[in-house]
Design a protein around this motif. Structure first.
Motif, PDB file in Angstrom:
ATOM      1  N   LEU A  64       0.852  -1.177   0.000  1.00  0.00           N
ATOM      2  CA  LEU A  64       0.000   0.000   0.000  1.00  0.00           C
ATOM      3  C   LEU A  64       0.892   1.232   0.000  1.00  0.00           C
ATOM      4  O   LEU A  64       1.952   1.237   0.650  1.00  0.00           O
ATOM      5  CB  LEU A  64      -0.907   0.028   1.232  1.00  0.00           C
ATOM      6  N   VAL A  65       0.479   2.261  -0.710  1.00  0.00           N
ATOM      7  CA  VAL A  65       1.225   3.517  -0.733  1.00  0.00           C
ATOM      8  C   VAL A  65       0.265   4.654  -0.422  1.00  0.00           C
ATOM      9  O   VAL A  65      -0.778   4.793  -1.071  1.00  0.00           O
ATOM     10  CB  VAL A  65       1.899   3.770  -2.099  1.00  0.00           C
ATOM     11  N   ILE A  66       0.616   5.450   0.583  1.00  0.00           N
ATOM     12  CA  ILE A  66      -0.176   6.625   0.949  1.00  0.00           C
ATOM     13  C   ILE A  66       0.618   7.860   0.555  1.00  0.00           C
ATOM     14  O   ILE A  66       1.760   8.039   0.986  1.00  0.00           O
ATOM     15  CB  ILE A  66      -0.468   6.654   2.453  1.00  0.00           C
ATOM     16  N   THR A  67       0.040   8.708  -0.260  1.00  0.00           N
ATOM     17  CA  THR A  67       0.674   9.950  -0.683  1.00  0.00           C
ATOM     18  C   THR A  67      -0.162  11.106  -0.155  1.00  0.00           C
ATOM     19  O   THR A  67      -1.348  11.219  -0.479  1.00  0.00           O
ATOM     20  CB  THR A  67       0.737  10.036  -2.219  1.00  0.00           C
ATOM     21  N   VAL A  80      -4.059  10.046  -0.281  1.00  0.00           N
ATOM     22  CA  VAL A  80      -4.718   9.070  -1.147  1.00  0.00           C
ATOM     23  C   VAL A  80      -3.995   7.740  -0.990  1.00  0.00           C
ATOM     24  O   VAL A  80      -2.766   7.695  -0.878  1.00  0.00           O
ATOM     25  CB  VAL A  80      -4.721   9.539  -2.612  1.00  0.00           C
ATOM     26  N   LEU A  81      -4.770   6.666  -0.967  1.00  0.00           N
ATOM     27  CA  LEU A  81      -4.244   5.318  -0.736  1.00  0.00           C
ATOM     28  C   LEU A  81      -4.355   4.511  -2.020  1.00  0.00           C
ATOM     29  O   LEU A  81      -5.432   4.431  -2.624  1.00  0.00           O
ATOM     30  CB  LEU A  81      -5.037   4.649   0.388  1.00  0.00           C
ATOM     31  N   HIS A  82      -3.231   3.920  -2.443  1.00  0.00           N
ATOM     32  CA  HIS A  82      -3.211   3.059  -3.630  1.00  0.00           C
ATOM     33  C   HIS A  82      -2.579   1.721  -3.276  1.00  0.00           C
ATOM     34  O   HIS A  82      -1.604   1.665  -2.513  1.00  0.00           O
ATOM     35  CB  HIS A  82      -2.390   3.700  -4.756  1.00  0.00           C
ATOM     36  N   GLY A  83      -3.119   0.653  -3.834  1.00  0.00           N
ATOM     37  CA  GLY A  83      -2.498  -0.651  -3.677  1.00  0.00           C
ATOM     38  C   GLY A  83      -1.419  -0.844  -4.731  1.00  0.00           C
ATOM     39  O   GLY A  83      -1.502  -0.295  -5.828  1.00  0.00           O
ATOM     40  N   THR A  84      -0.390  -1.610  -4.398  1.00  0.00           N
ATOM     41  CA  THR A  84       0.664  -1.942  -5.358  1.00  0.00           C
ATOM     42  C   THR A  84       0.788  -3.459  -5.408  1.00  0.00           C
ATOM     43  O   THR A  84       0.894  -4.114  -4.371  1.00  0.00           O
ATOM     44  CB  THR A  84       2.013  -1.329  -4.934  1.00  0.00           C
ATOM     45  N   GLY A  85       0.745  -4.017  -6.611  1.00  0.00           N
ATOM     46  CA  GLY A  85       0.805  -5.467  -6.735  1.00  0.00           C
ATOM     47  C   GLY A  85      -0.453  -6.152  -6.245  1.00  0.00           C
ATOM     48  O   GLY A  85      -0.426  -7.317  -5.855  1.00  0.00           O
ATOM     49  N   ARG A  86      -1.557  -5.457  -6.254  1.00  0.00           N
ATOM     50  CA  ARG A  86      -2.832  -5.998  -5.792  1.00  0.00           C
ATOM     51  C   ARG A  86      -3.951  -5.266  -6.526  1.00  0.00           C
ATOM     52  O   ARG A  86      -3.700  -4.311  -7.264  1.00  0.00           O
ATOM     53  CB  ARG A  86      -2.976  -5.797  -4.275  1.00  0.00           C
ATOM     54  N   ASP A  87      -5.214  -5.705  -6.329  1.00  0.00           N
ATOM     55  CA  ASP A  87      -6.300  -5.008  -7.012  1.00  0.00           C
ATOM     56  C   ASP A  87      -6.551  -3.658  -6.349  1.00  0.00           C
ATOM     57  O   ASP A  87      -5.998  -3.347  -5.300  1.00  0.00           O
ATOM     58  CB  ASP A  87      -7.584  -5.856  -7.022  1.00  0.00           C
ATOM     59  N   ALA A  88      -7.413  -2.866  -6.989  1.00  0.00           N
ATOM     60  CA  ALA A  88      -7.646  -1.495  -6.532  1.00  0.00           C
ATOM     61  C   ALA A  88      -8.871  -1.379  -5.634  1.00  0.00           C
ATOM     62  O   ALA A  88      -9.354  -0.267  -5.390  1.00  0.00           O
ATOM     63  CB  ALA A  88      -7.797  -0.575  -7.735  1.00  0.00           C
ATOM     64  N   SER A  89      -9.347  -2.489  -5.098  1.00  0.00           N
ATOM     65  CA  SER A  89     -10.576  -2.451  -4.299  1.00  0.00           C
ATOM     66  C   SER A  89     -10.439  -1.631  -3.022  1.00  0.00           C
ATOM     67  O   SER A  89     -11.428  -1.128  -2.492  1.00  0.00           O
ATOM     68  CB  SER A  89     -11.012  -3.878  -3.934  1.00  0.00           C
ATOM     69  N   PRO A 105     -13.695   5.293  -0.087  1.00  0.00           N
ATOM     70  CA  PRO A 105     -13.384   4.424  -1.231  1.00  0.00           C
ATOM     71  C   PRO A 105     -13.621   5.139  -2.556  1.00  0.00           C
ATOM     72  O   PRO A 105     -14.562   5.920  -2.710  1.00  0.00           O
ATOM     73  CB  PRO A 105     -14.359   3.253  -1.058  1.00  0.00           C
ATOM     74  N   MET A 106     -12.747   4.860  -3.531  1.00  0.00           N
ATOM     75  CA  MET A 106     -12.880   5.455  -4.859  1.00  0.00           C
ATOM     76  C   MET A 106     -12.495   4.415  -5.903  1.00  0.00           C
ATOM     77  O   MET A 106     -11.445   3.775  -5.782  1.00  0.00           O
ATOM     78  CB  MET A 106     -12.004   6.697  -4.998  1.00  0.00           C
ATOM     79  N   ALA A 107     -13.316   4.263  -6.923  1.00  0.00           N
ATOM     80  CA  ALA A 107     -13.029   3.294  -7.985  1.00  0.00           C
ATOM     81  C   ALA A 107     -11.801   3.701  -8.778  1.00  0.00           C
ATOM     82  O   ALA A 107     -11.012   2.858  -9.209  1.00  0.00           O
ATOM     83  CB  ALA A 107     -14.246   3.164  -8.901  1.00  0.00           C
ATOM     84  N   ASN A 108     -11.619   4.999  -8.986  1.00  0.00           N
ATOM     85  CA  ASN A 108     -10.459   5.517  -9.721  1.00  0.00           C
ATOM     86  C   ASN A 108      -9.804   6.611  -8.884  1.00  0.00           C
ATOM     87  O   ASN A 108     -10.005   7.811  -9.138  1.00  0.00           O
ATOM     88  CB  ASN A 108     -10.884   6.055 -11.085  1.00  0.00           C
ATOM     89  N   ALA A 109      -9.065   6.203  -7.895  1.00  0.00           N
ATOM     90  CA  ALA A 109      -8.441   7.165  -6.987  1.00  0.00           C
ATOM     91  C   ALA A 109      -7.412   8.008  -7.726  1.00  0.00           C
ATOM     92  O   ALA A 109      -6.640   7.496  -8.543  1.00  0.00           O
ATOM     93  CB  ALA A 109      -7.776   6.431  -5.827  1.00  0.00           C
ATOM     94  N   PRO A 110      -7.381   9.311  -7.462  1.00  0.00           N
ATOM     95  CA  PRO A 110      -6.421  10.194  -8.142  1.00  0.00           C
ATOM     96  C   PRO A 110      -5.004   9.969  -7.637  1.00  0.00           C
ATOM     97  O   PRO A 110      -4.778   9.325  -6.610  1.00  0.00           O
ATOM     98  CB  PRO A 110      -6.927  11.587  -7.762  1.00  0.00           C
ATOM     99  N   ALA A 111      -4.034  10.494  -8.377  1.00  0.00           N
ATOM    100  CA  ALA A 111      -2.636  10.376  -7.962  1.00  0.00           C
ATOM    101  C   ALA A 111      -2.376  11.186  -6.700  1.00  0.00           C
ATOM    102  O   ALA A 111      -1.551  10.812  -5.865  1.00  0.00           O
ATOM    103  CB  ALA A 111      -1.709  10.827  -9.085  1.00  0.00           C
ATOM    104  N   LYS A 112      -3.096  12.315  -6.560  1.00  0.00           N
ATOM    105  CA  LYS A 112      -2.968  13.157  -5.380  1.00  0.00           C
ATOM    106  C   LYS A 112      -4.348  13.417  -4.793  1.00  0.00           C
ATOM    107  O   LYS A 112      -5.332  13.539  -5.519  1.00  0.00           O
ATOM    108  CB  LYS A 112      -2.291  14.488  -5.739  1.00  0.00           C
TER     109      LYS A 112
END
Length: 237
Positions: A64-67, A80-89, A105-112
């Motif tokens: 998980l990466v939090i920016t 914003v929280l993104h998964g790495t090497g896993r699904d985006a759920s 929760p967001m289906a298409n989370a932004p980069a920032k």
């Protein structure tokens, strides 16, 4: 201890790749200058008011990466929280305090994360003190700020040491270890700090019981954006 931090864990493989300008030669006893810089590192985060951060939380099912940003005077983080090497759920916005985690929760989370958090769609839960690498990482990141310097004279007595030097984001930094109650081994060396010539904290790596890899927290990875509370969050100022 310069950066009392709670239980946490995780790291990112890319983090472990040192730059070609690194100079690992430790561990060695801290000089008085190094001890003083380590002692003021958390205080400098507090003085700054807030810092931009990227928190890497590895896990067996993917990382998980939090920016985002942390307000060290209000004791609240947002990003914003993104998964790495896993699904985006599990992707979306996240805000947290020392006791509560808020997720959007967001289906298409932004980069920032947007500067103004959405006014609805948030879910809250207690921050777990044990067993969650994510929550441990959030708690540790919040504790990297303090309204007063640590005791420089006590740091070497508690096992803090100099490990080496490295060039990080164009800055020549010293890598130092320090003991932490939340580290996997509970000994000095389980936590490492990348500290600049003026005591600025650039990176922290922490090992914890809930993960086989360490958590890595990088500062100033993007522009700092002041943290605004989401519904239900009351920053402590």
């Amino acid at each position: 201890m310069a950066a009392v931090i709670g239980a946490v864990a995780v790291a990112v493989a890319t983090f472990l790749v040192a730059s070609g300008d690194s100079d690992p030669a430790g561990p060695r006893e801290l000089t008085s200058d190094q001890a003083n810089r380590l002692a003021v590192a958390r205080f400098r985060n507090y003085q700054a008011g807030g810092r931009a951060v990227t928190i890497n939380v590895p896990g067996t099912a993917g990382g998980l990466v939090i920016t985002g940003s942390i307000d060290y005077r209000g004791h609240v983080g947002y990003g914003v929280l993104h998964g790495t090497g896993r699904d985006a759920s599990g992707d979306g916005l996240i805000e947290w305090t020392a006791t509560t985690v808020f997720v959007h929760p967001m289906a298409n989370a932004p980069a920032k994360a947007p500067a103004q958090p959405p006014g609805s769609g948030w879910y809250s839960r207690p921050l777990q003190k044990y067993g969650s690498s994510l929550d441990s990482s959030l708690a540790i990141a919040l504790k990297l700020g303090s309204d007063r310097p640590d005791n420089a004279q006590l740091l070497p007595q508690n096992g803090a040491a100099w490990v080496g030097q490295e060039r990080l984001d164009g800055q020549r930094v010293d890598i130092m270890t320090g003991p932490s109650a939340g580290a996997t081994s509970g000994t000095a060396g389980a936590v490492r700090y990348w500290i600049g010539s003026d005591g600025t904290m650039y990176r922290v790596r922490v090992g914890v019981a809930s993960a086989s890899q360490p958590v890595v927290i990088d500062f100033d990875t993007q522009k700092y954006v002041p943290v605004r509370p989401v519904p239900g969050v009351t920053p402590t100022r």
